[in-house]
Design a protein around this motif. Structure first.
Motif, short mmCIF file in Angstrom:
data_model
loop_
_atom_site.label_atom_id
_atom_site.label_comp_id
_atom_site.label_asym_id
_atom_site.label_seq_id
_atom_site.Cartn_x
_atom_site.Cartn_y
_atom_site.Cartn_z
N VAL A 1 1.13 -0.81 -0.26
CA VAL A 1 -0.32 0.11 0.45
C VAL A 1 1.01 1.09 0.05
O VAL A 1 0.51 2.24 -0.68
CB VAL A 1 -1.16 0.05 1.58
N ASP B 1 -8.00 7.65 0.09
CA ASP B 1 -6.80 6.98 -0.78
C ASP B 1 -6.32 5.92 -0.45
O ASP B 1 -6.34 4.73 -1.18
CB ASP B 1 -6.59 7.76 -1.50
N LEU C 1 -8.89 2.71 1.05
CA LEU C 1 -9.53 1.80 0.22
C LEU C 1 -8.22 1.19 -0.55
O LEU C 1 -8.95 -0.05 -1.25
CB LEU C 1 -9.52 2.51 -1.63
N LEU C 2 -6.79 1.52 -0.82
CA LEU C 2 -5.88 0.29 -1.33
C LEU C 2 -5.77 -0.28 -0.19
O LEU C 2 -5.43 -1.70 -1.08
CB LEU C 2 -4.32 1.68 -0.83
N ALA D 1 -8.74 -2.95 -0.72
CA ALA D 1 -8.06 -3.35 -2.56
C ALA D 1 -6.93 -4.57 -1.78
O ALA D 1 -7.09 -6.02 -2.62
CB ALA D 1 -7.89 -1.92 -3.62
N GLN D 2 -6.30 -4.37 -1.46
CA GLN D 2 -4.57 -4.72 -1.11
C GLN D 2 -5.18 -6.33 -0.50
O GLN D 2 -5.32 -6.99 -0.16
CB GLN D 2 -3.85 -4.49 -0.88
N MET E 1 -4.04 -1.70 -8.44
CA MET E 1 -4.34 -0.12 -9.28
C MET E 1 -5.86 -0.68 -9.64
O MET E 1 -6.63 0.22 -9.03
CB MET E 1 -3.11 0.52 -9.49
N LYS F 1 -8.24 -2.73 -9.03
CA LYS F 1 -8.68 -3.22 -7.65
C LYS F 1 -8.72 -2.23 -6.68
O LYS F 1 -10.71 -1.74 -6.65
CB LYS F 1 -8.16 -4.20 -6.66
N PHE F 2 -7.98 -1.25 -6.73
CA PHE F 2 -8.31 0.03 -6.56
C PHE F 2 -9.23 1.01 -7.41
O PHE F 2 -10.77 1.69 -6.73
CB PHE F 2 -7.36 0.98 -6.30
N GLU F 3 -9.54 0.80 -8.31
CA GLU F 3 -10.19 1.50 -9.60
C GLU F 3 -11.52 1.14 -9.73
O GLU F 3 -12.79 1.98 -9.93
CB GLU F 3 -9.63 1.35 -11.07
N SER G 1 -18.84 -0.64 -0.57
CA SER G 1 -17.42 -0.39 0.42
C SER G 1 -17.31 -0.79 1.77
O SER G 1 -16.14 -1.46 1.80
CB SER G 1 -16.47 0.47 -0.50
#
Length: 312
Positions: A165, A184, A187-188, A191-192, A205, A207-209, A219
């Protein structure tokens, strides 16, 4: 002088009960032993703490303070963040006992500035056997989640996730720019924790999008689902009672980790003062760094027979 000072150690039962790791190298299959903080540690760790790279800092802490097993015996990258935070509190407890104060405390009820004296012994803790009825069902990896038409597999946050991250945040800054640093990063981190989407791994990235395209409540549901399956100290349940007006300030105070975590609390025990009077509060709160409910300590401080050394 070092031969006159013995290290203090603390055995701590991990909230995960050792399930994600090789139980043969853990004490009793579920515990580790840490030592107390020394001035040399403050000298070595202070610059790493101020670098804001939480991965490098925690790696250094685990390298220095894990006594049994050592960091050479256990892959610290695979350690759950919830287990790591209880290790930090165990080091703190071995160093300065379980009591601590809060920096810049200001009561929301009476505007008082006298910090409460808090105790780590009052933390509520969630262990692996609290999360599931059958301990065999506790899954640090392979967590399944249905998101719309998509099947996700996820894992509980680990130390290695922090490193990925951190790198992703730097890349995001260079490419699209960081719009909201806290959001941000959050969310990262989420996503990770996602390993596959419909059975296939995806770049971080991407998954982040994908998370950016979700309604906020979806979310949050995914984040809450993973957090509810995690272990650790339930800091949200902790009371922070003002010494003057007795108002609970738990919503105003963050008890998570920060670079000042290992400073000793300054509690005035002098003549004419009560044992509960705070002389000057220490900085023990910043941002929680999105730890999922960090955890408490099971174990007692003991005096080691070994002499104080520079490392763990």
């Amino acid at each position: 002088m070092s031969d006159l000072v013995s290290l203090k150690t603390m055995k701590v039962q991990l909230p995960s009960l050792g399930i994600p790791y090789d139980k043969d190298i853990l004490i009793g299959g579920d515990s580790v032993r840490v030592r107390n903080f020394l001035m040399e540690d403050q000298r070595e760790c202070s610059s790493a703490a101020m670098s804001l790279n939480i991965y490098n800092y925690f790696k250094l802490i685990l390298d220095r303070f894990l006594v049994e097993p050592t960091s050479k015996q256990i892959n610290t990258d695979d350690m759950l963040m919830s287990d790591i935070l209880v290790i930090l509190y165990a080091i703190k407890g071995a160093s300065w006992d379980e009591k601590f104060t809060i920096a810049n405390f200001r009561c929301k009820g009476c505007d008082g500035r006298e910090s409460p004296i808090l105790s780590m012994g009052n933390f509520n803790v969630q262990y692996a056997d609290d999360v599931v009825e059958n301990l065999a069902d506790f899954k640090p990896k392979g967590i399944t989640y249905k998101l719309g038409k998509h099947d996700l597999t996820c894992h509980l946050p680990t130390l290695l996730d922090e490193n990925k991250v951190y790198s992703a945040m730097k890349d995001l800054k260079k490419t699209k720019g960081i719009k909201n640093a806290l959001l941000d990063e959050s969310l990262l981190k989420l996503a990770q924790c996602i390993d596959t989407i419909n059975g296939k791994p995806q770049p971080l990235m991407l998954k982040f999008e994908s998370l950016l395209k979700l309604p906020p409540e979806e979310s949050e549901k995914l984040s809450d689902y993973i957090s509810d399956l995690d272990v650790g100290i339930l800091l949200d349940d902790f009371e922070v009672i003002c010494p003057k007006c007795k108002v609970d300030n738990c919503d105003e105070v963050d008890l998570g980790f920060n670079p000042y975590f290992f400073r000793a609390p300054e509690i005035d025990r002098g003549p004419g003062d009560t044992a509960d009077k705070t002389k000057r509060s220490r900085k023990l709160q910043l941002q929680r760094h999105s730890f999922a409910d960090p955890s408490s300590v099971r174990g007692d401080v003991s005096q080691s027979d070994e002499n104080a050394e520079t490392g763990a």
